[in-house]
Design an enzyme around this catalytic site. Structure first.
Site, mmCIF file in Angstrom:
data_model
loop_
_atom_site.group_PDB
_atom_site.id
_atom_site.type_symbol
_atom_site.label_atom_id
_atom_site.label_comp_id
_atom_site.label_asym_id
_atom_site.label_seq_id
_atom_site.Cartn_x
_atom_site.Cartn_y
_atom_site.Cartn_z
ATOM 1 N N HIS A 37 0.827 -1.207 0.000
ATOM 2 C CA HIS A 37 0.000 0.000 0.000
ATOM 3 C C HIS A 37 0.862 1.258 0.000
ATOM 4 C CE1 HIS A 37 -3.746 -2.158 0.434
ATOM 5 N NE2 HIS A 37 -3.294 -2.793 1.497
ATOM 6 N N ARG A 62 7.267 -6.053 2.927
ATOM 7 C CA ARG A 62 5.951 -6.605 2.582
ATOM 8 C C ARG A 62 5.769 -6.513 1.073
ATOM 9 N NH1 ARG A 62 -0.049 -5.025 4.784
ATOM 10 N NH2 ARG A 62 0.398 -2.978 3.863
ATOM 11 N N ASP A 76 15.673 -10.566 -4.218
ATOM 12 C CA ASP A 76 16.996 -10.302 -4.782
ATOM 13 C C ASP A 76 17.642 -9.057 -4.189
ATOM 14 O OD1 ASP A 76 17.053 -12.531 -6.402
ATOM 15 O OD2 ASP A 76 16.386 -11.489 -8.212
ATOM 16 N N GLU A 140 -5.657 -12.300 7.464
ATOM 17 C CA GLU A 140 -6.463 -11.081 7.495
ATOM 18 C C GLU A 140 -7.821 -11.253 6.835
ATOM 19 O OE1 GLU A 140 -4.210 -8.002 5.595
ATOM 20 O OE2 GLU A 140 -3.247 -9.407 4.236
ATOM 21 N N ASP A 166 -7.775 -5.267 7.775
ATOM 22 C CA ASP A 166 -8.441 -6.156 6.828
ATOM 23 C C ASP A 166 -9.240 -7.245 7.532
ATOM 24 O OD1 ASP A 166 -7.936 -5.502 3.971
ATOM 25 O OD2 ASP A 166 -5.860 -5.516 4.627
#
Length: 245
Positions: A37, A62, A76, A140, A166
């Protein structure tokens, strides 16, 4: 990253690496860099990870979704841990773990990237070093709560994370942290984690939310976020100025 039991982290979404560096130097056990987000591209994430290291901290990224391509590109860059949102079933949990492991254990593509010190530790990283990454899955949704025990039992899952916004929205009790349905869901996830020996954490962005959620028995907490610190600091400064003018 070591066992997450009894750790406290903080959350970053802003794109300036200086914010991540300041967060790492504040005494938290690790810093979360969000790309689900937040408008952070790969180059910015890489700089944020460098900033966290410069600040002496550990990093968790995240990913935007449980997608092997997105996971591969972020891994990576060399974070210490990966946070995968919206995992609802054991099958999805296995997919997330597989995306972090090289063949024959998984399906991660092999490359001599920053995580392997640009090839200097290439063979050792591919053979064993990449397994040091902690894999944390977000619970969630009502579906995820129902399957929490199976998710926690998937080999390679190092921790669970309850996404409070959520999850409460999924239960139709958005932001009602004391609602019985929300509390029962949290308890079910905590029990699943305890049975599997997997720590369970959550996020509180304000001091009130940290206290409310932290009192429910979580094993680790992500306490505060960069944008809420800024917003709250502005509010307090404005109130103080208004009082004296």
């Amino acid at each position: 990253m070591d066992d997450l039991h009894d750790t406290v982290a903080t959350w970053t979404s802003l794109s300036d690496p200086a914010v991540a560096e300041m967060a790492a130097g504040a005494g938290f056990d690790f810093v979360v860099v969000d790309t689900e987000h937040a408008p952070l591209g790969l180059e910015t994430v890489a700089d944020c990870l460098r900033a966290v290291e410069a600040g002496g901290g550990a990093s968790m990224v995240r990913v935007p979704w449980n997608d092997p391509v997105r996971i591969k590109r972020l891994l990576d860059l060399g974070p210490d841990a990966l946070l995968v949102p919206m995992v609802g079933t054991a099958a999805e949990a296995r997919e997330a773990v597989a995306a972090t492991r090289y063949p024959p254990e998984g399906e991660r593509g092999v490359a001599a990237a920053r995580a392997a010190d640009y090839g200097r530790n290439f063979e050792s990283y591919v053979e064993s070093g990449h397994r040091d990454l902690s894999v944390v899955l977000q619970v969630e949704s009502a579906e995820a709560v129902e399957n929490a025990a199976e998710i926690a039992g998937v080999e390679g899952v190092d921790a669970l994370f309850v996404g409070p916004a959520d999850l409460s929205a999924s239960l139709d009790v958005f932001a009602e942290w004391s609602d019985e349905a929300f509390l029962e869901a949290v308890e079910e996830v905590l029990d699943a984690g305890e049975e599997a020996g997997v720590p369970v954490g959550t996020l509180g962005t304000t001091t009130e939310q940290i206290r409310a959620l932290g009192s429910l028995g979580f094993d680790y907490l992500i306490a505060g976020a960069d944008f809420t610190h800024l917003v709250e600091g502005q509010r307090r400064a404005l109130e103080a100025a208004d009082e004296v003018l």
